[in-house]
Design an enzyme around this catalytic site. Structure first.
Site, PDB file in Angstrom:
ATOM      1  N   TYR A  60       6.888 -13.895   2.257  1.00 50.50           N
ATOM      2  CA  TYR A  60       6.171 -12.873   2.284  1.00 50.50           C
ATOM      3  C   TYR A  60       5.177 -12.982   3.435  1.00 50.50           C
ATOM      4  O   TYR A  60       4.611 -11.956   4.292  1.00 50.50           O
ATOM      5  CB  TYR A  60       5.219 -13.297   1.227  1.00 50.50           C
ATOM      6  CG  TYR A  60       3.807 -12.056   0.950  1.00 50.50           C
ATOM      7  CD1 TYR A  60       3.582 -10.541   0.299  1.00 50.50           C
ATOM      8  CD2 TYR A  60       2.995 -12.053   1.807  1.00 50.50           C
ATOM      9  CE1 TYR A  60       2.457 -10.123   0.239  1.00 50.50           C
ATOM     10  CE2 TYR A  60       1.735 -11.471   0.402  1.00 50.50           C
ATOM     11  CZ  TYR A  60       2.179 -10.586   0.319  1.00 50.50           C
ATOM     12  OH  TYR A  60       0.180  -9.147   0.649  1.00 50.50           O
ATOM     13  N   LEU A  87      12.147   2.137  -2.019  1.00 47.31           N
ATOM     14  CA  LEU A  87      11.618   1.695  -0.366  1.00 47.31           C
ATOM     15  C   LEU A  87      12.538   0.735   0.391  1.00 47.31           C
ATOM     16  O   LEU A  87      12.953   1.099   1.312  1.00 47.31           O
ATOM     17  CB  LEU A  87      10.503   1.389  -0.200  1.00 47.31           C
ATOM     18  CG  LEU A  87       9.338   2.214  -0.273  1.00 47.31           C
ATOM     19  CD1 LEU A  87       7.635   1.346  -0.573  1.00 47.31           C
ATOM     20  CD2 LEU A  87       8.687   3.458   0.724  1.00 47.31           C
ATOM     21  N   ASN A 126       1.958   0.782   2.640  1.00 49.35           N
ATOM     22  CA  ASN A 126       0.903  -0.243   1.905  1.00 49.35           C
ATOM     23  C   ASN A 126       1.439  -1.382   1.284  1.00 49.35           C
ATOM     24  O   ASN A 126       1.631  -2.065   0.276  1.00 49.35           O
ATOM     25  CB  ASN A 126      -0.165   0.389   0.819  1.00 49.35           C
ATOM     26  CG  ASN A 126      -0.727  -0.089  -0.234  1.00 49.35           C
ATOM     27  OD1 ASN A 126      -1.172  -1.041  -0.124  1.00 49.35           O
ATOM     28  ND2 ASN A 126       0.286   0.150  -1.349  1.00 49.35           N
ATOM     29  N   GLY A 151       1.816   4.018  -3.579  1.00 51.82           N
ATOM     30  CA  GLY A 151       0.620   4.845  -4.122  1.00 51.82           C
ATOM     31  C   GLY A 151       0.177   4.547  -5.601  1.00 51.82           C
ATOM     32  O   GLY A 151      -0.758   5.851  -5.129  1.00 51.82           O
ATOM     33  N   SER A 171      -2.084  -8.781   5.721  1.00 49.16           N
ATOM     34  CA  SER A 171      -2.850  -9.700   4.536  1.00 49.16           C
ATOM     35  C   SER A 171      -3.478 -11.446   5.595  1.00 49.16           C
ATOM     36  O   SER A 171      -2.665 -11.921   6.439  1.00 49.16           O
ATOM     37  CB  SER A 171      -1.973 -10.405   3.549  1.00 49.16           C
ATOM     38  OG  SER A 171      -2.223 -11.264   2.740  1.00 49.16           O
TER      39      SER A 171
HETATM   40  N1  LIG Z   1      -4.366  -7.218  -3.471  1.00 42.26           N
HETATM   41  C1  LIG Z   1      -4.854  -8.328  -2.403  1.00 42.26           C
HETATM   42  O1  LIG Z   1      -5.282  -9.646  -2.590  1.00 42.26           O
HETATM   43  C2  LIG Z   1      -3.627  -8.839  -0.995  1.00 42.26           C
HETATM   44  C3  LIG Z   1      -4.283  -9.121  -0.279  1.00 42.26           C
HETATM   45  C4  LIG Z   1      -3.301  -9.212   0.792  1.00 42.26           C
HETATM   46  C5  LIG Z   1      -3.164  -7.659   1.000  1.00 42.26           C
HETATM   47  N2  LIG Z   1      -2.547  -7.086   0.107  1.00 42.26           N
HETATM   48  C6  LIG Z   1      -1.725  -6.097   0.668  1.00 42.26           C
HETATM   49  O2  LIG Z   1      -2.169  -5.019   0.396  1.00 42.26           O
HETATM   50  C7  LIG Z   1      -1.218  -3.956  -0.109  1.00 42.26           C
HETATM   51  C8  LIG Z   1      -1.183  -3.485  -1.559  1.00 42.26           C
HETATM   52  O3  LIG Z   1      -1.280  -4.326  -2.240  1.00 42.26           O
HETATM   53  P1  LIG Z   1      -1.580  -4.533  -4.113  1.00 42.26           P
HETATM   54  O4  LIG Z   1      -1.533  -6.105  -4.276  1.00 42.26           O
HETATM   55  O5  LIG Z   1      -2.186  -3.501  -4.275  1.00 42.26           O
HETATM   56  O6  LIG Z   1      -0.032  -4.751  -4.142  1.00 42.26           O
HETATM   57  P2  LIG Z   1       0.449  -4.462  -5.774  1.00 42.26           P
HETATM   58  O7  LIG Z   1       1.578  -5.261  -6.479  1.00 42.26           O
HETATM   59  O8  LIG Z   1      -0.526  -4.027  -6.937  1.00 42.26           O
HETATM   60  O9  LIG Z   1       1.051  -2.486  -5.484  1.00 42.26           O
HETATM   61  C9  LIG Z   1       2.073  -3.108  -5.114  1.00 42.26           C
HETATM   62  C10 LIG Z   1       2.828  -1.535  -5.139  1.00 42.26           C
HETATM   63  O10 LIG Z   1       4.313  -1.080  -4.271  1.00 42.26           O
HETATM   64  C11 LIG Z   1       5.090  -0.663  -5.479  1.00 42.26           C
HETATM   65  N3  LIG Z   1       6.618  -1.247  -4.756  1.00 42.26           N
HETATM   66  C12 LIG Z   1       6.505  -2.346  -4.840  1.00 42.26           C
HETATM   67  N4  LIG Z   1       7.194  -2.375  -4.538  1.00 42.26           N
HETATM   68  C13 LIG Z   1       8.439  -1.150  -4.212  1.00 42.26           C
HETATM   69  C14 LIG Z   1       9.643  -0.943  -3.848  1.00 42.26           C
HETATM   70  N5  LIG Z   1      10.072  -1.556  -3.269  1.00 42.26           N
HETATM   71  N6  LIG Z   1       9.908   0.686  -3.969  1.00 42.26           N
HETATM   72  C15 LIG Z   1       8.822   1.539  -4.196  1.00 42.26           C
HETATM   73  N7  LIG Z   1       7.603   1.297  -3.601  1.00 42.26           N
HETATM   74  C16 LIG Z   1       7.187  -0.424  -4.267  1.00 42.26           C
HETATM   75  C17 LIG Z   1       4.533  -1.060  -6.706  1.00 42.26           C
HETATM   76  O11 LIG Z   1       5.185  -0.796  -7.940  1.00 42.26           O
HETATM   77  C18 LIG Z   1       3.221  -1.054  -6.532  1.00 42.26           C
HETATM   78  O12 LIG Z   1       2.966   0.441  -7.503  1.00 42.26           O
HETATM   79  C19 LIG Z   1       0.115  -4.851   0.375  1.00 42.26           C
HETATM   80  O13 LIG Z   1       0.825  -4.250   1.028  1.00 42.26           O
HETATM   81  C20 LIG Z   1      -0.461  -6.649  -0.157  1.00 42.26           C
HETATM   82  O14 LIG Z   1       0.437  -6.957   1.039  1.00 42.26           O
HETATM   83  C21 LIG Z   1      -3.061  -7.357  -1.224  1.00 42.26           C
END
Ligand SMILES: NC(=O)c1ccc[n+]([C@@H]2O[C@H](COP(=O)([O-])OP(=O)(O)OC[C@H]3O[C@@H](n4cnc5c(N)ncnc54)[C@H](O)[C@@H]3O)[C@@H](O)[C@H]2O)c1
Length: 255
Positions: free
Chosen positions: A162, A71, A97, A20, A149
């Site tokens: 992924y 996590l 998330n 978050g 996704s």
């Molecule tokens: N951005 C996109 O285009 C997109 C598309 C499809 C799905 N999604 C999904 O939406 C969700 C959010 O995506 P996003 O683009 O905001 O991702 P992001 O990479 O921008 O953010 C992910 C967050 O998770 C945290 N994180 C990562 N690994 C961690 C760990 N081991 N422990 C604790 N925290 C951890 C990161 O620090 C970050 O704040 C994800 O599940 C992603 O798969 C995103």
């Protein structure tokens, strides 16, 4: 743009969000805080997480609880859930998330890489759910929202670990929904299309790629993190009381 809708039942709700601190997760932390929920979020990245908590506190007068944890470490995850419960009461809304969308070529994937990838992209989703379920049962119900996704539906070539995890999340969502429905615990998934977060902009975005992508959406706007908030609030709220075991695609109508 944050949604203007108000979900009165979310006021005072104990909400836990993984990842978050930045990207879509940060928009969710802010979105739930704007509904008056008590928000806790787990994130490994301290700097953006603290900056977010500071900004929300300044703007709304309520500070979300930042819990620093990796996590991949299930004991740390369990301890974080316990801290969220201690601070805000039983968690009734969980948003799984966090993810890591590192690209990888098939020939480069080692067993360690594979296990690490699943340890971020799939395993925590089960164990956070397991950790909040007793409290949701005590509270008479709850809502679990898992981020998948659309990439796993689209033959994406460059991140098979992924996309495997993202497909697994849909199966996990159905399995948990079937198991927990009798306790009025709903479990749904949200599948975003391409959302232009800070990380996307840094690593994968070019103007040509965005333009080509948006051209295939029915709605011709570039999707931003805020665009996921309304769907998640709806799934968290009793407005979606009988909606469970589903995956909602939020992609602007990508063809
Ligand atoms: N951005 C996109 O285009 C997109 C598309 C499809 C799905 N999604 C999904 O939406 C969700 C959010 O995506 P996003 O683009 O905001 O991702 P992001 O990479 O921008 O953010 C992910 C967050 O998770 C945290 N994180 C990562 N690994 C961690 C760990 N081991 N422990 C604790 N925290 C951890 C990161 O620090 C970050 O704040 C994800 O599940 C992603 O798969 C995103």
């Amino acid at each position: 743009m944050m949604p203007s809708a108000r979900f009165v039942d979310l006021e005072g709700a104990s909400v836990l969000i993984t990842g978050g601190g930045s990207g879509i997760g940060a928009a969710l932390t802010e979105g739930f805080a704007r509904q008056g929920a008590k928000v806790a979020f787990i994130d490994i990245a301290e700097r953006p997480s603290l900056a977010l908590a500071d900004r929300i506190e300044k703007e709304l007068g309520r500070r979300p609880l930042y819990l620093k944890a990796d996590l991949r470490d299930i004991e740390a995850l369990r301890a974080s859930v316990a801290m969220a419960v201690e601070a805000h009461g039983d968690v009734t809304v969980l948003v799984n998330n966090a993810a890591l969308d590192d690209r990888h070529a098939v020939e480069d994937v080692t067993v360690e890489f594979w296990d690490n990838n699943q340890a971020i992209n799939l395993r925590p989703h089960f164990f956070t759910a397991q950790a909040v379920v007793p409290g949701m049962k005590r509270a008479g119900g709850g809502s679990i929202i898992n981020f998948t996704s659309t990439s796993f539906l689209m033959n994406f070539p460059d991140m098979p670990a992924y996309t495997a995890a993202k497909a697994g999340i849909v199966g996990l969502t159905k399995g948990l929904a079937g198991n927990l429905g009798a306790d009025r615990i709903r479990v749904n998934a949200v599948a975003p299309g391409w959302v232009i977060t800070e990380r996307q902009r840094e690593l994968w975005v070019t103007e040509e790629r965005i333009a080509a992508h948006v051209a295939k959406q029915c709605i011709k706007d570039v999707m931003q993190a805020d665009d996921l908030v309304g769907t998640v609030l709806f799934l968290a709220s009793d407005a979606s009381r009988m909606l469970t075991a589903q995956t909602l695609i939020v992609d602007g109508g990508y063809l």
